[in-house]
Design an enzyme around this catalytic site. Structure first.
Site, short mmCIF file in Angstrom:
data_model
loop_
_atom_site.label_atom_id
_atom_site.label_comp_id
_atom_site.label_asym_id
_atom_site.label_seq_id
_atom_site.Cartn_x
_atom_site.Cartn_y
_atom_site.Cartn_z
N SER A 8 -4.22 -1.75 -0.62
CA SER A 8 -3.03 -1.20 -1.27
C SER A 8 -3.33 -0.29 -2.44
O SER A 8 -2.54 0.59 -2.75
CB SER A 8 -2.11 -2.34 -1.74
OG SER A 8 -1.66 -3.08 -0.62
N SER A 9 -4.42 -0.48 -3.16
CA SER A 9 -4.70 0.32 -4.35
C SER A 9 -6.20 0.54 -4.48
O SER A 9 -7.01 -0.19 -3.89
CB SER A 9 -4.15 -0.38 -5.61
OG SER A 9 -4.80 -1.62 -5.81
#
Length: 710
Positions: A37-38
């Protein structure tokens, strides 16, 4: 990750191969989709990345050779909440739609998508092109109902998990914000210290921020502040956000956005605010943050930080910024131009604000009502030249600003305020009663059993009716507040009383600019309602003063044609009567002036204006236009006779008379009688031949040259 999860049991693999994985799947690619996600997860949770890359071995155990396994990892560091910006996921959809994929592998369904919209789009394509989906729990066929049901449940759980995570994070941030502890990097003029904000320790930085508010208070315009900063070369203090120079004070050139943020941010009044802005949930190109109205702010804690201005001054600044916007319901800021009432004039017919237009000779301004033309395509409502209206309102303003008038006006204003407070109290009582009626209807509805629809249905309709009545009453109250003029503060009252002593001198001073006059009028005038009486020269105006008083006036304006004058019929009749009486044009002008007639431009009549009026209206004099030569003495000429004698035009001879280069007088009939002997007539001929516009004083030299020529 346990060994059992990474390497399923051989019996399970054989069962999966026998039932779902077939040769037609193995003839196509197996795609391993990898996502986190990041970027912080990519850098810190490297074990998860290695497990996802290990799915290549899982694909080999299912019967795909390594060269037929494609790894898509373009989405590392990108959230799976949406497919926008995820090039890897879009590439996966394209490969499936091209029938190139037999198997999709992911460590779990949330890696593929956390949105049901994107997840079901992938399932539809996989079912259509017979593509299998595999995670660490098994292999699924989206074309099979049971597998599709399970995959749909996993996708829903993945989306719900994202919602739960966001909700937990949001509630934690909100609770911290309610205590005023959720802080970030402070704006210009502030410095973060531990968990709070303090004034920037640099005195120059503080002085520049205070100068923004002082200039705005004096000039009343955000762009005026910006122009002053640019003209004086003043720069704004900014703490650098870059890591290499973090926290260091930098001086950057001023711009509109920076000045606007300083004037709008409530932190400069010492307030802590959370939830001032929101983000649009529409298309990607429209996902821009926008400011919310004050009643929608989530947290507002006043006197939380050290302040540059008071909260009262902040609210006044917001009101002025709102009024400076160029909209039909606002006054706008003081701008360049000679029109003194720009933004203050309201149409007395349709209620819209009049636009200020510049055009024509010397760009003279006018106020034009064109709102209905723009909105509905109607004709222009009315138009008024700016100068007569400005002069009339300025005359009334100077009279109103006299000390005696100020005292009476302030007393009337105080009485008006008392009446307004009484009306405000009545409105609040009506709103309170409406709210009670809504609450009572709600209690009655909730008290009945839901199954008893015969009663509940009627109570629900009654509740909705009470809510509708309350909403309409609230709208009426808001409309009542908007229509009420702004009340004067004690400081504004004292400033007006002090200004009244010197206002007549200041108004006519050469050093007073049009912008200064506009600022003075805006302090005492709320708006001016005008109404032109048809197409005539008469205009009605109601001057609404700040504080609630109102003054009526009626004045004349210049118009283009005399036929639109209110007394056009009587003027035409009177001119015809004088012409029938064989009165000359100068005598007609004198008589009309004595009787109080004016031209369409508001001027007095003279001979030329009478003749122009007669020409436009097709009127002719009934006098004998030919003056008998027997009445003329020796060397006396009429303009027509002298023109015929010398060849000079009528206009040129008339200009010579006006310049007193010819000796002339008017007879009893008002006609010019010129005295010109033989030498003078020869001189006029010489002037005509040389093409000069005035009589040649070197006539003897010209005459000698003419005689010397063969």
């Amino acid at each position: 990750m346990s060994q059992t999860q990474n390497n399923p049991r051989p019996s399970d693999l054989m069962l999966t191969l026998e039932k779902k994985v077939k040769n037609l799947h193995q003839e196509r690619l197996a795609i391993v989709y990898i996502r986190q996600s990041s970027m912080s997860q990519v850098q810190q949770n490297q074990e998860s990345t290695l497990v996802q890359y290990g799915l290549v071995n899982h694909a080999e155990s299912l019967g795909w050779p390594r060269e037929r396994v494609l790894v898509i990892d373009e989405d590392l560091g990108i959230s799976g909440a949406s497919s926008e910006g995820r090039l890897g996921f879009q590439r996966l959809l394209s490969e499936v739609a091209l029938n190139h994929v037999g198997l999709i592998l992911g460590i779990e369904m949330s890696r593929l998508a956390r949105s049901c919209k994107d997840w079901y789009q992938l399932l539809e394509l996989c079912a259509m092109f017979n593509t299998l989906i595999c995670d660490l729990d098994g292999v699924y066929d989206p074309a099979c109902y049971n597998d599709r049901l399970l995959l749909g449940l996993k996708g829903t759980m993945s989306e719900a998990e994202l919602h739960v995570i966001r909700q937990r994070m949001w509630q934690g941030a909100l609770q911290k914000a309610k205590r005023g502890e959720l802080t970030s990097k402070g704006p210009m003029g502030y410095l973060r210290q531990n968990d709070t904000l303090v004034l920037d320790p640099d005195e120059q930085a503080q002085s520049v921020i205070r100068m923004v508010f002082d200039l705005f208070d004096r000039r009343g315009s955000m762009h005026a502040v910006l122009r002053h900063f640019v003209a004086e070369g003043i720069r704004l203090p900014v703490r650098s956000p870059s890591r290499s120079n973090s926290g260091q004070l930098e001086w950057r050139r001023p711009n509109q956005t920076a000045i606007r943020n300083i004037l709008l941010h409530p932190i400069y009044a010492g307030a802590y605010v959370f939830g001032r802005s929101a983000q649009s949930k529409k298309a990607k190109q429209q996902k821009l943050p926008y400011l919310l109205p004050r009643d929608q702010w989530l947290v507002l804690l006043r006197d939380h930080y050290p302040a540059y201005i008071t909260w009262t001054q902040y609210e006044e600044n917001q009101r002025r910024l709102e009024q400076n916007r160029s909209r039909c319901d606002t006054r706008g800021s003081v701008r360049q131009g000679t029109a003194l009432l720009a933004g203050l004039v309201v149409c007395g017919r349709c209620g819209y604000g009049l636009r200020t237009c510049y055009g024509g000779y010397n760009s003279k301004p006018s106020y034009r009502c064109s709102a209905r033309t723009s909105l509905y395509g109607d004709a222009h409502c009315q138009c008024v030249k700016a100068k007569p209206l400005d002069d009339e309102v300025a005359r009334l303003a100077i009279l109103a600003l006299q000390p005696a008038a100020i005292a009476v006006s302030l007393q009337v204003t105080e009485d008006f305020h008392q009446q307004r407070e009484t009306a405000e109290k009545l409105w609040k009582q009506r709103l309170e009663r409406a709210a009670f009626e809504v609450d009572r209807a709600a209690r009655q509805y909730h008290a009945v059993e839901p199954e008893n629809r015969l009663v509940a249905r009627n109570l629900e309709l009654a509740w909705e009716e009470k809510l509708r009545a309350k909403r309409e009453l609230q709208e009426q109250y808001e409309r009542f507040q908007r229509e009420q003029p702004r009340t004067l503060t004690l400081q504004e009252t004292e400033q007006i009383q002090q200004l009244a002593k010197d206002i007549p001198t200041l108004w006519g001073s050469p050093t007073t600019t049009d912008a200064d006059r506009k600022a003075i009028l805006r302090e005492v005038i709320d708006h001016v309602v005008v109404n032109v009486e048809g197409n005539s020269e008469w205009v009605e105006a109601w001057v609404h003063w700040a504080g609630g008083n109102k003054t009526y006036t009626r004045f004349q304006r210049p118009i283009a044609a005399a036929k639109h004058l209110s007394n056009a019929a009587s003027l035409m009749k009177r001119v015809k009567e004088l012409l029938d009486a064989r009165v000359s044009a100068p005598k007609i002008a004198e008589q009309l002036n004595q009787e109080g007639f004016k031209t369409s431009r508001g001027n007095s009549f003279n001979e030329s204006r009478i003749r122009m009026f007669m020409s436009r209206e097709g009127l002719r004099s009934k006098r004998n236009k030919k003056t008998k030569l027997a009445t003329l003495k020796k060397n006396e000429w009429t303009i027509a006779g002298l023109s015929k004698e010398t060849g000079a035009g009528y206009g040129k001879i008339h200009r010579w008379i006006m310049a007193k280069q010819l000796e002339a007088r008017k007879n009893d009939e008002g006609r010019w009688i010129i005295t010109a002997d033989k030498d003078k007539r020869e001189e006029l001929v010489a002037v005509r031949l040389t093409g000069r516009s005035s009589i040649n004083h070197d006539y003897e030299k010209f005459k000698n040259q003419q005689e010397s020529e063969p």
